[in-house]
Each structure stands twice: as C-alpha cells, then as structure tokens.
Design a protein around this motif. Sequence first.
Motif, short mmCIF file in Angstrom:
data_model
loop_
_atom_site.label_atom_id
_atom_site.label_comp_id
_atom_site.label_asym_id
_atom_site.label_seq_id
_atom_site.Cartn_x
_atom_site.Cartn_y
_atom_site.Cartn_z
N ASP A 69 7.21 -18.43 25.94
CA ASP A 69 8.35 -18.44 26.59
C ASP A 69 7.80 -18.54 28.12
OD1 ASP A 69 9.92 -18.12 24.75
OD2 ASP A 69 10.53 -16.08 24.91
N ARG B 24 6.66 -22.15 28.91
CA ARG B 24 7.79 -23.23 28.91
C ARG B 24 8.64 -22.98 30.53
NH1 ARG B 24 9.25 -21.79 23.95
NH2 ARG B 24 10.93 -20.48 24.74
N LYS C 110 9.50 -25.37 15.54
CA LYS C 110 10.91 -24.89 16.38
C LYS C 110 9.89 -24.61 17.97
CE LYS C 110 13.39 -20.86 17.20
NZ LYS C 110 13.89 -19.60 16.92
N GLN D 202 11.34 -26.85 21.22
CA GLN D 202 11.89 -26.10 22.49
C GLN D 202 11.08 -26.77 23.65
OE1 GLN D 202 10.72 -22.07 21.19
NE2 GLN D 202 12.89 -21.45 20.68
N ASP E 7 12.72 -30.07 24.04
CA ASP E 7 14.22 -29.92 24.74
C ASP E 7 14.04 -29.52 26.08
OD1 ASP E 7 16.90 -29.55 24.05
OD2 ASP E 7 16.63 -27.50 24.63
N GLN E 8 13.24 -28.71 26.64
CA GLN E 8 13.25 -28.59 27.98
C GLN E 8 12.71 -29.78 28.74
OE1 GLN E 8 12.23 -24.45 28.99
NE2 GLN E 8 11.77 -25.01 31.34
#
Length: 217
Positions: free
Chosen positions: A66, A69, A127, A131, A134-135
């Motif tokens: 997290d 990202r 996954k 992620q 996606d970002q």
Amino acid sequence: MTTTSAKLLKLTLPLIKTHGFTREALSLSALSLPTPLAHPLPDASVTALFGPGDDARRTLVHAWLDDARLRMKEQAAERMGMGDVLKARLRSNEPVLEHLPEAFALLASSSALPLPLLPVDPAPIIKHAVQVSDQACWIAYSGLRESSWYTRRASISAIYLAAELHQLTSPKTASAFLDSLLENADHAGKALDETALFASYVWKSWRGIVRSSGVLV
C-alpha cells in the motif's frame, strides 16, 4: 485496524530493509515511537496487533505494498508517461529486493498451514499487479475514458508483473526490460493470445523463482 497498529506498521516499513517482512521487524517498531518503549514488543503483543504466526507478516507485506503504491502516486509528475510511472513503482522494490521472494510467497500461501506444506496461489500476486496497474493507468491516462482503457489496464498488469519478475533476477536491467515490454506490448499480447495467458505464463516463471529461494518447496 487500530490507530496503534497502523502507527506501528508505518514505523516498521523502514526496518524491512534490514529485518525483512518479519515479526521481529514489527516488534522492533516500538523502539521508534516518539516516546519509545524500553523494549521491543513482546510476541504476544505482535499477535494481538497484527495476527498470529505468518498472518502478522502478511499484514506487514500488505502495508508495504500500500505504501509503495502511495509513493508511486506522490512521485508521479503531471503528464508522466506509463513507463516513468511503473519505473517509479519498481524503484520502491530496490531497498527490499532480497526480501521480496519470501514476501510474495507469503501472499501466495494460505494462512491455514505452514508455508512449506502449501501449494501456491497466484491470485494475490495477480491482484497486486492489477492494483499497481490500476493506479498507474489513472496517473498516466488521466482523463482518458475510452472503451479500450480497461483492456489497456489488463495488459499493463501483465507487463508490470513480468517486469517485477525480471527485477528479482536481474535488477540492473529491469528498467530496460520494462521499456521493451511497453514498446512491444501489442506483439507480446498477440504472441500469448490473451492477457490472462500472459499473466499465467509469467506466474509459472515467477513461482519458480520463489521456490528456488527455499521459501516454498
């Protein structure tokens, strides 16, 4: 997650470089509090705050992903291209690169049994790549909402996963490898027919790297 556990997780992140994604790193985070404790957290406290056994380590891996990202987003300048965005994310791996095979192996295993007894599950790794993609797409393609955007995002997921695999084995050439994939994304997609097949192919290779590390047998 409580405020205390979130604060300690943040303090643990700089310790990963030297202590890895371990319960020990989580324990030592208490020594970095503004008013530090006299001793590291006892193991019972680590369990209470972050989970039993390897679950605590998985909690740390997710917190680190997290944060990586978030830093990718913070480092992204206006109109930054996809290659620059993904390279920014790969740079976050560099300080902890030696610990990543074990970290990903943790994600690819169930919490029900000890790691060596388990088959690997690619879903959490895929996954993670999704992620990131996606970002990255929101950053690089800001304002672009055509019908092909979702297809592009899936392709970027596979490309990023391939680049991360390459980084584990050849860190110095990861950036150039990423550029080559981005430049030839259409050819790569056609050669493997579907992005899903590309991801499956990458996973099989990447799983071999993890197994060779001795974390999974």
